[in-house]
Design an enzyme around this catalytic site. Structure first.
Site, PDB file in Angstrom:
ATOM      1  N   HIS A  77      -9.170   4.067  -1.910  1.00  0.00           N
ATOM      2  CA  HIS A  77      -7.834   3.516  -1.751  1.00  0.00           C
ATOM      3  C   HIS A  77      -7.455   2.628  -2.951  1.00  0.00           C
ATOM      4  O   HIS A  77      -7.345   1.412  -2.829  1.00  0.00           O
ATOM      5  CB  HIS A  77      -7.774   2.718  -0.430  1.00  0.00           C
ATOM      6  CG  HIS A  77      -6.426   2.172  -0.074  1.00  0.00           C
ATOM      7  ND1 HIS A  77      -5.233   2.695  -0.535  1.00  0.00           N
ATOM      8  CD2 HIS A  77      -6.079   1.108   0.715  1.00  0.00           C
ATOM      9  CE1 HIS A  77      -4.219   1.988  -0.045  1.00  0.00           C
ATOM     10  NE2 HIS A  77      -4.699   1.027   0.703  1.00  0.00           N
TER      11      HIS A  77
ATOM     12  N   CYS B 220       0.818  -1.219   0.000  1.00  0.00           N
ATOM     13  CA  CYS B 220       0.000   0.000   0.000  1.00  0.00           C
ATOM     14  C   CYS B 220       0.849   1.264   0.000  1.00  0.00           C
ATOM     15  O   CYS B 220       0.339   2.358  -0.203  1.00  0.00           O
ATOM     16  CB  CYS B 220      -0.940   0.008   1.200  1.00  0.00           C
ATOM     17  SG  CYS B 220      -1.986  -1.448   1.244  1.00  0.00           S
TER      18      CYS B 220
ATOM     19  N   CYS C 171     -13.977   0.834   7.290  1.00  0.00           N
ATOM     20  CA  CYS C 171     -13.065   0.271   6.275  1.00  0.00           C
ATOM     21  C   CYS C 171     -13.085   1.132   5.020  1.00  0.00           C
ATOM     22  O   CYS C 171     -14.157   1.558   4.565  1.00  0.00           O
ATOM     23  CB  CYS C 171     -13.503  -1.137   5.905  1.00  0.00           C
ATOM     24  SG  CYS C 171     -13.708  -2.230   7.327  1.00  0.00           S
TER      25      CYS C 171
END
Lengths: 387, 387
Positions: free
Chosen positions: B334, B85, B208
């Site tokens: 994301h 990430c 989340c």
């Protein structure tokens, strides 16, 4: 930029390592390189890892961090780089840059791939991640298809024959017999090559490198920080990275890869040497015909004479230029992310004078790592520091 | 090392881009950054591309070369870097280094990921490529599991409550409403958050970040070569990359990530500033509890007070430190490889004074990108060049 030297190398054998996790192979090669260099882990300031397709084939990424963790390295930048089959060479260039630019005094670079555990269809799909699949996917070409087309074009223009290409296969397979790291050395006849199964006409089985597992690693240091280490330092004269087109249609001529031509030109200029100064080269013979094209693109053999020189033995040990004395990808194997580092491992041993297939008096060596359809290329030039 | 500035940024919206090939998303963001910078493609001397899982999810690698090809860049080094990430932040640091060390005067860096086209099980498996699967695979933990454990530990030690964590969710979702690039801005109540489905106890759906597609890009230049360009240059005060353990057992305390702590310490030292000098931060809130931990690890909030500060509004716009005014990963999305570049895009607009959620008088901004189990981290500090 500071002068940088190679002070240690390590490698697993290339071949089948079924059951060994990919990060363990990398750790094994890296630990061997650190031991060869005779330096403490605490001195390593940066880690680069070359890998191509561990994601699709192993479900594993962040390999740079994983390997650093298992090696017990300090809290340093750890980076995986990827450029298809040139991933290893690109990783090496980044380690060189980290030291040359003064970010750290020593860097570790490791390349790794595991492939033999996967079924062939999955391997082919994974290797095709290196193509421009939006533009070229509909053609149905895989890499044997691309190099089969290149062979046809080279044969048409220069008269390159099956017998000339077979000379490359025989030489590399024979060189591989003497290399303990090689996966598939062999003594082959022209008849055996011609009788091997057709893969993608005109490529036959022995024209193609095998599927391989393996890892190789190199430790680089600032020249002025490398005193007192056990091995003869090897000077890095040049480490160059270029790009070509990802699309097959972006290559107007399949008898040459522009990324190789420009990488070689820049490397010679950076090193201040001529092609005739190179004593040996480990180049990217993923297919037999690729060695012929690469040898011409690197300026080591006159354009169109790659096949002829091979047939005349001028690229064998003791010839004009020793090409792939390790056995190359054809015999040593091609664990993709490891290949570029494996080439450096071989050249370093040649320049130390400790290679099982020693090129006599080797002073300057070259590596050439080509990715995908020629979309990425790295070329390095190394020299004995006492030469 | 030379001074380096950011002269252009570009980004696609984060969200769903089904049907758009991953390389086209990257090209779109990169072309926007080049146009924003007002420089010709010929001036770009190096390309870095951050991506995590295009191999497993798209069957596409060599994205750096593919994107350069489609952008029409010259024959320059083009490198994909991967650190889970943190891939985008790591790519940025490499572009900065290429210019800072004098290899080139301008570099382009782009981050990209596409995920929404894949089924959830495949996405989960691909994201788990960032774990140490040999050691931690048998535990069955995925990333929600890891951050659920971290939340339990933080709550146990510091009394962090559901209401405090919900304050993070409400703030970021509200910030996202004003950000046209954000995927999932919302005005939420504590009751709505508490009523959302359980993902991995105590994490609920709104804790989340969503699954996202997107790309973002930055153009960096040597400060002394950036005269006459249209945008206010943004100084890069620090660009740091660290590593932590890949194994969960390598983290003795899940209330902190060592890689963040060391990256922040090095970044403050490199920039010569204190945490209190930072006006805003875009940090890695992959889960709501992660924002609380990160804010403490970065030294922006006292240890154990991350939840309290969020609940008291001290991390909102106009508070002590503006955390994730973009909406963060929770609201903005994301797209893994793009996230670090997306953070830089947001901070650059804040420092230019052109952000839709403007932090008034913003002078210094920070980005924080964390990979895997804290195995890789990058932190950057940016400043208005006229500040």
């Amino acid at each position: 930029m500071r002068d940088v030297v190679i002070v240690g190398v390590g490698s697993t054998p290339f071949g089948r390592h079924a059951g060994t996790p990919i990060e363990q192979l990398a750790v094994r090669a890296a630990a061997e390189a650190l031991a060869d260099a005779g330096i403490e882990r605490e001195r390593i300031g940066s880690l680069y890892l070359g890998n191509f397709i561990s994601g699709p084939l192993n479900g594993k990424e962040v390999l740079a961090g994983l390997v650093a963790d298992q090696l017990g390295l300090p809290d340093i930048p750890c980076t995986k780089v990827e450029g298809a089959c040139a991933s290893g060479g690109i990783a090496f260039r980044h380690a060189w840059m980290a030291v040359a630019s003064g970010q750290c005094d020593a860097a570790l670079v490791v390349g790794v791939e595991t492939m033999t555990h996967a079924p062939t269809s999955q391997i082919t799909a994974a290797l095709n991640c290196a193509m421009d699949n939006e533009n070229d996917g509909p053609s149905g070409l895989t890499f044997p298809g691309l190099f089969g087309l290149a062979w046809r074009q080279h044969a048409h223009r220069y008269g390159t024959s099956r017998a000339q290409v077979s000379a490359v296969v025989r030489k590399n397979k024979r060189n591989g017999l003497l290399n303990p790291l090689a996966q598939m050395g062999a003594e082959l006849s022209d008849e055996q090559i011609a009788a091997s199964p057709s893969i993608c006409d005109p490529l036959q089985l022995y024209d193609c490198c095998p599927t391989s597992d393996g890892a190789a690693a190199v430790v680089v240091m600032a020249a002025d920080a490398a005193g007192g280490l056990p091995r003869l330092p090897i000077d890095i004269l040049a480490a160059v990275q270029t790009r070509g087109s990802a699309r097959i249609a972006g290559h107007p001529d399949l008898c040459t890869f522009g990324a190789t031509v420009s990488a070689a030109a820049r490397a010679y200029a950076m090193a201040g040497i001529a092609p005739s100064d190179v004593d040996l080269v480990e180049l990217h013979d993923c297919f037999s015909i690729a060695e012929i094209i690469d040898s011409e693109d690197l300026g080591l053999v006159p354009r169109g004479h790659g096949g002829g020189w091979a047939a005349e033995g001028r690229t064998a040990l003791g010839g004009d230029i020793a090409i792939n004395p390790s056995g190359g990808l054809l015999a040593k194997g091609h664990p993709v992310g490891a290949t570029g580092l494996g080439q450096l491992y071989e050249v370093v041993h040649q320049l130390r004078g400790t290679h099982p297939n020693q090129v006599e008096g080797a002073r300057i060596g070259m590596t050439h790592n080509l990715g995908g359809t020629g979309v990425a290329c790295s070329v390095s030039l190394l020299r004995r520091s006492d030469a």
